[in-house]
Design a protein around this motif. Structure first.
Motif, mmCIF file in Angstrom:
data_model
loop_
_atom_site.group_PDB
_atom_site.id
_atom_site.type_symbol
_atom_site.label_atom_id
_atom_site.label_comp_id
_atom_site.label_asym_id
_atom_site.label_seq_id
_atom_site.Cartn_x
_atom_site.Cartn_y
_atom_site.Cartn_z
ATOM 1 N N LEU A 1 -8.143 0.098 -0.730
ATOM 2 C CA LEU A 1 -9.264 0.285 -1.654
ATOM 3 C C LEU A 1 -9.478 1.764 -1.960
ATOM 4 N N ASN B 1 0.827 -1.212 0.000
ATOM 5 C CA ASN B 1 0.000 0.000 0.000
ATOM 6 C C ASN B 1 0.864 1.266 0.000
ATOM 7 N N CYS C 1 -14.889 2.062 -5.474
ATOM 8 C CA CYS C 1 -13.872 1.639 -4.495
ATOM 9 C C CYS C 1 -14.205 2.169 -3.100
ATOM 10 N N GLU D 1 -3.960 -3.065 -5.584
ATOM 11 C CA GLU D 1 -4.770 -4.280 -5.777
ATOM 12 C C GLU D 1 -4.150 -5.463 -5.037
ATOM 13 N N ARG D 2 -2.832 -5.537 -5.027
ATOM 14 C CA ARG D 2 -2.165 -6.607 -4.275
ATOM 15 C C ARG D 2 -2.424 -6.449 -2.781
ATOM 16 N N VAL E 1 -1.605 1.230 -9.095
ATOM 17 C CA VAL E 1 -2.860 0.475 -9.004
ATOM 18 C C VAL E 1 -2.575 -1.002 -8.765
ATOM 19 N N GLU E 2 -1.525 -1.521 -9.417
ATOM 20 C CA GLU E 2 -1.148 -2.930 -9.214
ATOM 21 C C GLU E 2 -0.794 -3.183 -7.736
ATOM 22 N N LYS F 1 -6.768 2.945 -4.192
ATOM 23 C CA LYS F 1 -6.993 2.506 -5.571
ATOM 24 C C LYS F 1 -7.987 3.439 -6.261
ATOM 25 N N VAL G 1 -5.043 -5.036 -1.449
ATOM 26 C CA VAL G 1 -6.453 -5.401 -1.233
ATOM 27 C C VAL G 1 -6.588 -6.918 -1.122
ATOM 28 N N GLU G 2 -5.905 -7.650 -1.991
ATOM 29 C CA GLU G 2 -5.967 -9.123 -1.953
ATOM 30 C C GLU G 2 -5.422 -9.666 -0.636
#
Length: 594
Positions: A491, A454, A511, A474-475, A470-471, A494, A477-478
């Motif tokens: 989120l 983040n 988001c 997203e990682r 953004v990548e 993003k 967030v996962e």
């Protein structure tokens, strides 16, 4: 105090506000001025045309040469300037009888009304405000049709009386504005009177309307908006803070705060714990499980019971003081933490937290005294250096902050936040290569933690490397999905990245809404949604979200900021309702000024 939530997202939401505030707060006119010396002109159609003709004939100087007048920040208080004459005394004023007035032709009545107004101007110029008011009243009485300028000029007299007659100013301006809703002088006069009556919401409404109708060419109008907004939000914030029940901030905020302190073993309560000991253990276990409401309840109960040891009581006071701090009770937090230190002088975590309280109260010198005392008690506690680094960071002492983060990692290499903050401090110092290298090492060392992803994404976003940012978000967030509940800041990040990258408002909103479904009290998501709503012209939604942001605000500055945008947006919304024909023009101005 250095926020223990992601400083990057807070900074970027604020940057978003600053970047777009001219457009999104166009109704408030904050900090808007266009070229040269600003002025106000009467928007009464009749007086404007008369002014134009007089200037053409050489009877009147250009508006830019108007001299300012008594207590009127928006230019001359009277619409006409005639050659000076000796002002009348009130006893010299002879109004026509009702019979004489009834017998007069309409043109003669109009001429008589104009003569009373001219004499009123002369009396006003001589500061004979009661006489001038009487003359304008006669102009109103004899005129065959209502003229807004007569009411506005009489209001000017009431403004300048000692004390000012604010209620009468409001009444006269009401009449003027019924006749000419676009009469900027009347709007300003009524706004000043409403401000004098402490009717700040209505005053803000009028100053906002006057600012927009004058197309933001008047600095005084914009300054009036800011002045009234400051009074209004200060008053409302004080009222809210006085009456509001203490409440915990969002899960995201609390969990981030406690994550900034290394875990410590539970206190040893022996084989026969007291009721207070057992309740304290329940509080600490609830804290470890991130069940914050139960942790608060249990620690309050424990302190009302019989905790058997001094160390246990110091632990309980530390925890209760922390929760008081999180709810905004800074004085209560300080008292608990200082009592914790008195009982257990070597309890370095309480010393570190008192340092945060001093920072919240604007006393960095006291904060550093606490850090020095903590080091004297236990120079090998890595938390001391991490939090001292945080204080130095918010003071923009990035090189010194980096030294403290490095010391923290040397004492405990397994604490992820020291590595992250070192990378951020290096970045802020301009050491881009070192910062990126530190982040890459941190990502490798903590592959299952979302925080490095983040924060690294935030730095990439700052460099406008949007796809990579953004990548990373997203990682993050996962990685957070395995937690219950998850940290939703990635989120929100993003969403901001998608907006800055592709101007994709819909994706950004989605988001934030997803974040709020998981953490309904996430301040960053609410604040971002509010700004996005304004950006799209969804003023009603923006007002709603700013009101929600005010509810969630933990501190007075946060509350004041949310209220400022809430009231400014509400004033813009009311303008659009009152002047629907101006709505499209207002949006065009906003886009041109963005």
């Amino acid at each position: 105090m250095a926020s223990e939530t992601s400083p990057g997202i807070v900074d970027r939401v604020q940057a978003f506000v600053e970047e777009h505030k001219t457009a999104i707060l166009i109704g408030a006119g904050i900090a808007v001025a266009v070229g040269g010396a600003a002025y106000y002109a009467s928007t009464s159609a009749a007086s404007e045309e008369r002014d134009r003709r007089e200037r053409k004939k050489g009877l009147k100087p250009p508006k830019t040469s108007k001299r300012r007048s008594l207590r009127d920040p928006d230019g001359p208080i009277l619409e006409e300037r005639k050659p000076k004459a000796e002002p009348l005394e009130e006893e010299e004023i002879v109004p026509p009888t009702s019979e004489e007035l009834a017998a007069m032709p309409l043109e003669e009545r109009s001429a008589l009304a104009a003569s009373f107004k001219t004499k009123g101007n002369t009396a006003y110029a001589a500061k004979k405000f009661a006489v001038a008011a009487r003359l304008y009243t006669l102009a109103i009485d004899v005129s065959p049709k209502p003229e807004p300028v007569y009411y506005s000029n009489r209001a000017a007299c009431y403004v300048n009386m000692t004390p000012p007659k604010h209620e009468l100013v409001v009444q006269d301006c009401d009449e003027a504005l019924k006749l000419d809703p676009n009469y900027v002088k009347a709007l300003n006069r009524r706004a000043m009177a409403l401000e004098g009556l402490h009717r700040y919401i209505e005053g803000l409404r009028d100053f906002t309307a006057a600012t927009i109708l004058d197309k933001f060419t008047n600095q005084n109008a914009a300054q009036s908006v800011e002045r009234v907004l400051k009074k209004l939000t200060g008053e409302k914030a004080a009222e809210i803070l006085l009456n509001r029940e203490p409440r915990l901030p969002s899960f995201t905020f609390i969990s981030a705060y406690f994550a900034a302190f290394r875990a410590r073993p539970l206190p040893d309560v022996g084989e026969s714990p007291t009721t207070g000991d057992s309740t304290l253990l329940l509080a600490l276990q609830a804290l470890a499980a991130e069940d914050y409401p139960h942790a608060v309840s249990f620690v309050n109960e424990a302190l009302a019971q019989d905790i058997s040891s001094e160390q246990g009581r110091a632990e309980a006071l530390n925890l209760r003081g922390t929760f008081k701090f999180l709810t905004g009770d800074v004085d209560g937090a300080k008292a608990d933490l200082q009592e914790s230190i008195r009982i257990a002088p070597a309890f370095t975590q309480s010393l570190v937290k008192v340092a945060s309280v001093h920072m919240e109260q604007g006393d960095p010198a006291k904060a550093f005294e606490c850090f020095d005392e903590a080091i004297r008690q236990n120079a090998d506690d890595p938390d001391i250096y991490y939090h001292r680094g945080q204080v130095l960071f918010i003071m923009n002492e990035f090189a010194d902050a980096a030294e403290n983060y490095t010391k923290s990692t040397e004492l405990d290499d397994g604490f992820v936040f020291s590595h992250i903050q070192l990378a951020v401090a290096q970045y802020k110092s301009g050491n881009l290569a070192n910062s990126m290298a530190t982040f890459r090492r941190t990502l490798k060392a903590f592959p299952t933690r979302s925080e490095p992803q983040n924060y690294y994404g935030e730095l990439l976003l700052d460099q406008q490397r949007f796809a990579e940012a953004v990548e990373k978000f997203e990682r993050a967030v996962e990685l957070e999905k395995v937690k219950t509940p998850p940290n939703v800041l990635p989120l929100v990040n993003k969403g901001l990245a998608l907006y800055q990258w592709k101007q994709d408002v819909g994706a950004a909103e989605q988001c934030c809404m997803d974040a709020l479904r998981m953490d309904p009290e996430c301040e960053a998501a609410v604040a971002t949604l509010a700004q996005l709503s304004l950006q799209q012209g969804k003023i009603e939604k923006a007002v709603e979200m700013f009101a929600r942001q005010a509810e969630l605000a933990r501190s007075e500055p946060e509350l004041t900021s949310a209220l400022t945008y809430q009231f400014a947006s509400a004033a813009q919304l009311e303008f659009m309702r009152n002047y629907p024909s101006m709505a499209a023009e207002l949006r065009s101005m906003a886009q041109a000024m963005a």
